[in-house]
Design an enzyme around this catalytic site. Sequence first.
Site, mmCIF file in Angstrom:
data_model
loop_
_atom_site.group_PDB
_atom_site.id
_atom_site.type_symbol
_atom_site.label_atom_id
_atom_site.label_comp_id
_atom_site.label_asym_id
_atom_site.label_seq_id
_atom_site.Cartn_x
_atom_site.Cartn_y
_atom_site.Cartn_z
ATOM 1 N N ILE A 12 3.604 -45.890 -79.890
ATOM 2 C CA ILE A 12 4.262 -46.573 -81.049
ATOM 3 C C ILE A 12 2.746 -46.362 -81.439
ATOM 4 O O ILE A 12 2.231 -47.189 -82.601
ATOM 5 C CB ILE A 12 4.045 -47.745 -80.234
ATOM 6 C CG1 ILE A 12 5.975 -47.181 -79.854
ATOM 7 C CG2 ILE A 12 4.878 -48.578 -81.660
ATOM 8 C CD1 ILE A 12 6.609 -48.488 -79.845
ATOM 9 N N SER A 34 -4.827 -45.267 -69.486
ATOM 10 C CA SER A 34 -3.211 -45.897 -67.937
ATOM 11 C C SER A 34 -2.318 -44.851 -68.496
ATOM 12 O O SER A 34 -2.286 -43.631 -68.132
ATOM 13 C CB SER A 34 -3.418 -46.454 -68.314
ATOM 14 O OG SER A 34 -2.868 -47.820 -68.976
ATOM 15 N N SER A 124 10.302 -56.096 -76.042
ATOM 16 C CA SER A 124 11.615 -56.029 -75.990
ATOM 17 C C SER A 124 12.979 -55.944 -75.744
ATOM 18 O O SER A 124 12.747 -57.012 -75.180
ATOM 19 C CB SER A 124 11.024 -54.910 -74.443
ATOM 20 O OG SER A 124 12.004 -54.136 -73.957
ATOM 21 N N TYR A 148 9.397 -54.855 -65.938
ATOM 22 C CA TYR A 148 8.941 -55.330 -66.609
ATOM 23 C C TYR A 148 9.079 -55.914 -67.651
ATOM 24 O O TYR A 148 8.565 -56.703 -69.066
ATOM 25 C CB TYR A 148 8.638 -53.842 -67.002
ATOM 26 C CG TYR A 148 9.500 -53.092 -68.981
ATOM 27 C CD1 TYR A 148 7.543 -53.419 -68.722
ATOM 28 C CD2 TYR A 148 9.817 -53.673 -69.736
ATOM 29 C CE1 TYR A 148 7.524 -52.701 -70.813
ATOM 30 C CE2 TYR A 148 10.126 -53.250 -71.193
ATOM 31 C CZ TYR A 148 8.393 -53.125 -71.634
ATOM 32 O OH TYR A 148 8.631 -52.662 -72.612
ATOM 33 N N LYS A 152 7.876 -59.430 -70.285
ATOM 34 C CA LYS A 152 7.170 -59.679 -71.870
ATOM 35 C C LYS A 152 8.248 -61.217 -72.058
ATOM 36 O O LYS A 152 8.050 -61.600 -73.126
ATOM 37 C CB LYS A 152 9.045 -58.552 -72.248
ATOM 38 C CG LYS A 152 8.000 -57.236 -72.660
ATOM 39 C CD LYS A 152 6.378 -56.704 -73.081
ATOM 40 C CE LYS A 152 6.357 -55.112 -73.702
ATOM 41 N NZ LYS A 152 4.903 -55.106 -73.861
HETATM 42 P P1 NAD Z 1 2.423 -46.388 -74.241
HETATM 43 O O1 NAD Z 1 2.350 -46.487 -72.789
HETATM 44 O O2 NAD Z 1 2.178 -44.924 -75.001
HETATM 45 O O3 NAD Z 1 1.078 -46.982 -75.377
HETATM 46 C C1 NAD Z 1 0.628 -48.001 -74.795
HETATM 47 C C2 NAD Z 1 -0.940 -48.311 -74.158
HETATM 48 O O4 NAD Z 1 -1.629 -49.526 -73.596
HETATM 49 C C3 NAD Z 1 -1.308 -47.017 -73.706
HETATM 50 O O5 NAD Z 1 -2.465 -45.456 -74.747
HETATM 51 C C4 NAD Z 1 -2.073 -47.060 -72.497
HETATM 52 O O6 NAD Z 1 -3.210 -46.258 -72.165
HETATM 53 C C5 NAD Z 1 -3.219 -48.470 -72.740
HETATM 54 N N1 NAD Z 1 -2.931 -49.653 -72.286
HETATM 55 C C6 NAD Z 1 -1.939 -49.864 -71.031
HETATM 56 N N2 NAD Z 1 -2.563 -51.192 -70.430
HETATM 57 C C7 NAD Z 1 -4.502 -50.910 -71.213
HETATM 58 C C8 NAD Z 1 -4.974 -52.137 -70.609
HETATM 59 N N3 NAD Z 1 -4.912 -52.584 -70.064
HETATM 60 N N4 NAD Z 1 -6.339 -51.914 -71.320
HETATM 61 C C9 NAD Z 1 -6.129 -50.868 -71.993
HETATM 62 N N5 NAD Z 1 -5.182 -50.040 -73.170
HETATM 63 C C10 NAD Z 1 -4.035 -49.613 -71.810
HETATM 64 O O7 NAD Z 1 3.821 -46.989 -74.941
HETATM 65 P P2 NAD Z 1 4.019 -47.355 -75.800
HETATM 66 O O8 NAD Z 1 5.938 -46.551 -75.523
HETATM 67 O O9 NAD Z 1 3.584 -46.830 -77.035
HETATM 68 O O10 NAD Z 1 4.339 -48.739 -76.214
HETATM 69 C C11 NAD Z 1 3.400 -49.562 -77.066
HETATM 70 C C12 NAD Z 1 4.091 -51.334 -76.360
HETATM 71 O O11 NAD Z 1 5.392 -51.487 -77.277
HETATM 72 C C13 NAD Z 1 4.351 -51.915 -74.694
HETATM 73 O O12 NAD Z 1 3.865 -52.912 -74.417
HETATM 74 C C14 NAD Z 1 5.452 -51.319 -74.241
HETATM 75 O O13 NAD Z 1 6.372 -52.579 -73.836
HETATM 76 C C15 NAD Z 1 6.561 -52.021 -75.367
HETATM 77 N N6 NAD Z 1 8.106 -51.121 -75.838
HETATM 78 C C16 NAD Z 1 7.857 -49.904 -76.137
HETATM 79 C C17 NAD Z 1 9.019 -49.674 -76.216
HETATM 80 C C18 NAD Z 1 9.644 -47.501 -76.019
HETATM 81 O O14 NAD Z 1 10.684 -47.487 -76.484
HETATM 82 N N7 NAD Z 1 8.369 -47.281 -76.093
HETATM 83 C C19 NAD Z 1 10.357 -50.194 -75.931
HETATM 84 C C20 NAD Z 1 10.005 -52.083 -75.530
HETATM 85 C C21 NAD Z 1 8.733 -51.952 -76.100
HETATM 86 C C1 UD1 Z 2 14.282 -48.334 -71.160
HETATM 87 C C2 UD1 Z 2 14.208 -50.058 -71.160
HETATM 88 C C3 UD1 Z 2 13.591 -50.645 -71.709
HETATM 89 C C4 UD1 Z 2 12.493 -50.004 -72.288
HETATM 90 C C5 UD1 Z 2 13.015 -48.875 -73.263
HETATM 91 C C6 UD1 Z 2 11.701 -47.892 -73.818
HETATM 92 C C7 UD1 Z 2 16.192 -50.424 -69.220
HETATM 93 C C8 UD1 Z 2 16.850 -51.510 -68.664
HETATM 94 N N1 UD1 Z 2 15.331 -50.723 -70.211
HETATM 95 O O1 UD1 Z 2 15.671 -48.608 -72.334
HETATM 96 O O2 UD1 Z 2 13.523 -51.565 -71.334
HETATM 97 O O3 UD1 Z 2 11.803 -50.857 -73.896
HETATM 98 O O4 UD1 Z 2 13.584 -48.129 -72.400
HETATM 99 O O5 UD1 Z 2 10.642 -47.556 -72.355
HETATM 100 O O6 UD1 Z 2 14.910 -49.473 -67.941
HETATM 101 N N2 UD1 Z 2 19.543 -41.160 -69.101
HETATM 102 C C9 UD1 Z 2 20.064 -40.271 -68.690
HETATM 103 N N3 UD1 Z 2 19.281 -39.176 -68.508
HETATM 104 C C10 UD1 Z 2 18.328 -39.458 -68.310
HETATM 105 C C11 UD1 Z 2 17.507 -40.653 -69.191
HETATM 106 C C12 UD1 Z 2 18.393 -41.954 -69.688
HETATM 107 O O7 UD1 Z 2 21.161 -40.039 -69.214
HETATM 108 O O8 UD1 Z 2 16.537 -38.780 -68.344
HETATM 109 C C13 UD1 Z 2 20.330 -42.204 -70.177
HETATM 110 C C14 UD1 Z 2 20.388 -43.513 -69.425
HETATM 111 O O9 UD1 Z 2 20.762 -43.720 -68.642
HETATM 112 C C15 UD1 Z 2 20.645 -44.787 -70.556
HETATM 113 C C16 UD1 Z 2 20.039 -43.887 -72.134
HETATM 114 O O10 UD1 Z 2 19.517 -42.447 -71.367
HETATM 115 O O11 UD1 Z 2 22.128 -44.506 -71.202
HETATM 116 C C17 UD1 Z 2 18.885 -44.167 -72.237
HETATM 117 O O12 UD1 Z 2 17.906 -44.358 -71.260
HETATM 118 P P1 UD1 Z 2 16.061 -44.928 -71.821
HETATM 119 O O13 UD1 Z 2 15.421 -43.582 -72.997
HETATM 120 O O14 UD1 Z 2 15.606 -44.177 -70.475
HETATM 121 O O15 UD1 Z 2 16.403 -46.255 -72.322
HETATM 122 P P2 UD1 Z 2 16.284 -47.854 -71.578
HETATM 123 O O16 UD1 Z 2 17.280 -47.429 -70.690
HETATM 124 O O17 UD1 Z 2 17.972 -47.658 -72.423
#
Ligand code: NAD
Ligand code: UD1
Length: 331
Positions: A12, A34, A124, A148, A152
């Site tokens: 993101i 990381s 999240s 996790y 949050k």
């Molecule tokens: P990501 O892992 O791709 O990005 C997180 C980045 O933070 C990575 O580049 C990692 O190297 C860096 N990082 C982690 N710990 C660190 C530290 N202590 N110091 C410096 N860098 C550090 O994840 P993302 O999908 O881009 O998510 C970004 C944020 O959004 C996260 O906080 C995640 O929990 C939150 N989030 C993501 C989703 C999603 O669907 N991807 C959903 C809900 C919340």
């Molecule tokens: C998970 C996390 C959420 C996080 C998000 C993005 C939980 C409860 N929630 O969401 O906190 O913000 O990831 O990192 O874990 N699925 C399959 N096969 C696969 C992978 C996924 O069937 O190989 C299904 C899962 O069962 C789920 C859906 O796809 O029903 C979405 O899964 P996923 O992408 O992992 O996201 P969440 O579990 O919704």
Amino acid sequence: MKILVTGGAGYIGSHMCAELLRTGHEVVVVDNFSNGTQGALDGVKKITGVEFPFYRADVCDSPTVEEIMEAQKVECVIHFAGLKAVGESVAKPLEYYENNLNSTMAVCRAMRNQGVSRLIFSSSAATYRSDNPMPLTESSALGATNPYGWTKIMCEQILRDFCVGEPEFSVVLLRYFNAVGAHESGLIGDCPAGIPNNLMPFISQTAHGLHKELKIFGNDYDTPDGTCIRDYIHITDLIDGHVRAIDFSAKNKGCEVFNLGTGRGFSVLEMVDAFEKTNGIKLPYSIAPRRPGDIATIYANPEKAQKMLGFTAKKSLEDMCRDTWKFQSNM
Ligand code: NAD
Ligand code: UD1
């Protein structure tokens, strides 16, 4: 404006940097790699044609974060840095609490000491209790099923308390639903290290031949086709929500929380079907047992962000599937 993006080498964060640079802002990135990569930073430079300062550092290291803020004179921070793999958080809870809480407190401390008063925080949908009625509003009950999610919830509480003690501060908590898709250039996207836990990267890697088949975790849920329903939001829409949150933080003090979702849920089978149709690819899959911790249906009520930020997700399911595949097939 100059903005510090922690975790800017991640999924993101890299999209955020590309958008901020495109719209004329300056960014400073700190990431410890990381989970982020140099490739993501290179992709941002390629997309925008702009060089920007990057510090490879741990955001938990408060003095270093402060030195960066002092040297760079940033006005706002977007704190993406964090560990995010739900399953891993169950196996390694201490690492998750340490990293996600300490990094957030280090950012706050450095901001307070440097007089930087605007923060956007990545929260999240994992902060909501699993027995809430759908759709989830910002006042739905909180409670996580894994470490996790608890990190949050705890970070949100720390930030709320912080804003009470520091009335000049503005903190926007954004609760993301399922972020998917990639930049339209195909140069940056979701590139998880190791085998993906999340659905969309697993689908696109399977389409690319990296896995034999997708395992669908359960088809006996109480949903129309038996597979789980989630609120998938395109990364471009998610980033638009952040841009609006940055504007909001300029005009409002205190702490405010917003869902960033579309308000519409799709099942796993609908996602598979959309990916196949959009990209003209047949995806091998089989039905596997339920994944522990999954719940049947999760989707957002996005009205608060609509009303207060003017935010509406615009991208379609086809956009999500096309852009995910464009990025994966470029790799
Ligand atoms: P990501 O892992 O791709 O990005 C997180 C980045 O933070 C990575 O580049 C990692 O190297 C860096 N990082 C982690 N710990 C660190 C530290 N202590 N110091 C410096 N860098 C550090 O994840 P993302 O999908 O881009 O998510 C970004 C944020 O959004 C996260 O906080 C995640 O929990 C939150 N989030 C993501 C989703 C999603 O669907 N991807 C959903 C809900 C919340
Ligand atoms: C998970 C996390 C959420 C996080 C998000 C993005 C939980 C409860 N929630 O969401 O906190 O913000 O990831 O990192 O874990 N699925 C399959 N096969 C696969 C992978 C996924 O069937 O190989 C299904 C899962 O069962 C789920 C859906 O796809 O029903 C979405 O899964 P996923 O992408 O992992 O996201 P969440 O579990 O919704």
